[in-house]
Design a protein around this motif. Structure first.
Motif, short mmCIF file in Angstrom:
data_model
loop_
_atom_site.label_atom_id
_atom_site.label_comp_id
_atom_site.label_asym_id
_atom_site.label_seq_id
_atom_site.Cartn_x
_atom_site.Cartn_y
_atom_site.Cartn_z
N ALA A 158 9.11 13.62 2.50
CA ALA A 158 8.46 12.44 3.06
C ALA A 158 7.98 11.50 1.95
N LEU A 159 7.41 12.06 0.89
CA LEU A 159 6.93 11.23 -0.22
C LEU A 159 8.08 10.55 -0.97
N GLN A 160 9.18 11.27 -1.16
CA GLN A 160 10.35 10.66 -1.81
C GLN A 160 10.88 9.50 -0.99
N GLU A 161 10.94 9.68 0.32
CA GLU A 161 11.43 8.62 1.19
C GLU A 161 10.48 7.42 1.18
N ALA A 162 9.18 7.67 1.20
CA ALA A 162 8.20 6.59 1.17
C ALA A 162 8.27 5.82 -0.14
N THR A 163 8.40 6.53 -1.24
CA THR A 163 8.51 5.89 -2.56
C THR A 163 9.75 5.02 -2.63
N ALA A 164 10.87 5.55 -2.15
CA ALA A 164 12.12 4.78 -2.16
C ALA A 164 12.00 3.53 -1.27
N TYR A 165 11.36 3.68 -0.12
CA TYR A 165 11.19 2.55 0.79
C TYR A 165 10.37 1.45 0.14
N CYS A 166 9.24 1.81 -0.46
CA CYS A 166 8.40 0.79 -1.12
C CYS A 166 9.14 0.15 -2.29
N SER A 167 9.90 0.94 -3.04
CA SER A 167 10.64 0.41 -4.19
C SER A 167 11.65 -0.64 -3.77
N GLN A 199 11.31 -2.78 -1.62
CA GLN A 199 10.57 -4.01 -1.35
C GLN A 199 9.89 -4.54 -2.62
N GLY A 200 10.11 -3.87 -3.75
CA GLY A 200 9.46 -4.26 -5.00
C GLY A 200 7.97 -3.97 -4.98
N ARG A 201 7.57 -2.95 -4.22
CA ARG A 201 6.16 -2.60 -4.08
C ARG A 201 5.92 -1.17 -4.52
N GLU A 202 4.66 -0.79 -4.58
CA GLU A 202 4.27 0.55 -4.97
C GLU A 202 3.62 1.28 -3.80
N ILE A 203 3.83 2.58 -3.78
CA ILE A 203 3.27 3.39 -2.70
C ILE A 203 1.83 3.79 -3.04
N CYS A 256 2.48 0.17 1.27
CA CYS A 256 3.40 -0.41 0.30
C CYS A 256 2.72 -1.66 -0.23
N LEU A 257 2.23 -1.60 -1.46
CA LEU A 257 1.41 -2.68 -2.01
C LEU A 257 2.07 -3.32 -3.22
N GLN A 258 1.78 -4.59 -3.41
CA GLN A 258 2.29 -5.31 -4.58
C GLN A 258 1.56 -4.81 -5.83
N ALA A 259 2.28 -4.78 -6.94
CA ALA A 259 1.67 -4.39 -8.21
C ALA A 259 0.46 -5.26 -8.47
N GLY A 260 -0.61 -4.66 -8.94
CA GLY A 260 -1.84 -5.40 -9.20
C GLY A 260 -2.79 -5.47 -8.03
N ASP A 261 -2.38 -4.98 -6.87
CA ASP A 261 -3.27 -4.96 -5.70
C ASP A 261 -4.50 -4.13 -6.05
N PRO A 262 -5.71 -4.63 -5.74
CA PRO A 262 -6.94 -3.90 -6.08
C PRO A 262 -7.03 -2.51 -5.43
N MET A 263 -6.28 -2.29 -4.35
CA MET A 263 -6.31 -0.97 -3.73
C MET A 263 -5.56 0.08 -4.56
N LEU A 264 -4.69 -0.38 -5.46
CA LEU A 264 -3.91 0.56 -6.27
C LEU A 264 -4.78 1.16 -7.36
N LYS A 265 -5.36 2.27 -7.06
CA LYS A 265 -6.16 3.03 -8.02
C LYS A 265 -5.90 4.49 -7.72
#
Length: 119
Positions: free
Chosen positions: A53-62, A64-68, A93-102
């Protein structure tokens, strides 16, 4: 000739059962930038299902040019046992630099409850 037909039938049934044991919803949008994936694998248990599930989610976000960013995960052994595993994840699936990405502060939820008779 009859033996050959029986062998093919058994083979096809075995393949159908194996494929039925592998299920995956794929990413389903449940909110803005928020998705869920549920998966079941016949072998490898809960860890394998969660990994898939995590591999699929990571691939899906990628794509879209986004991060999981994992929001929630739950994995368990199937009711069928025998190595079968199930997992469900919710993620952003968030854009790079999104404040939630921590760094996520993930905590396991209890999967058993112990009740004590207070008599």
């Amino acid at each position: 000739m009859r033996k050959n037909v029986a062998t093919k039938t058994i083979g096809l049934c075995s393949i159908a059962l194996a494929l039925a044991a592998c299920t995956d919803t794929g990413p389903i949008k449940i909110g803005p930038d928020t998705y869920t994936i549920s998966t079941r694998v016949p072998l490898g248990g809960p860890a394998s299902a969660k990994g898939q599930a995590l591999q699929e989610a990571t691939a899906y976000c990628s794509t879209q040019g986004r991060e999981i960013l994992l929001q929630h995960e739950q994995s368990s052994e199937c009711a069928l046992h025998g190595g079968c595993g199930e997992a469900e994840i919710e993620f952003y699936c968030l854009q790079a630099g999104d404040p939630m990405l921590k760094r996520p502060a993930l905590r396991a939820e209890p999967n058993q409850r112990i009740e004590v008779d207070q008599k």
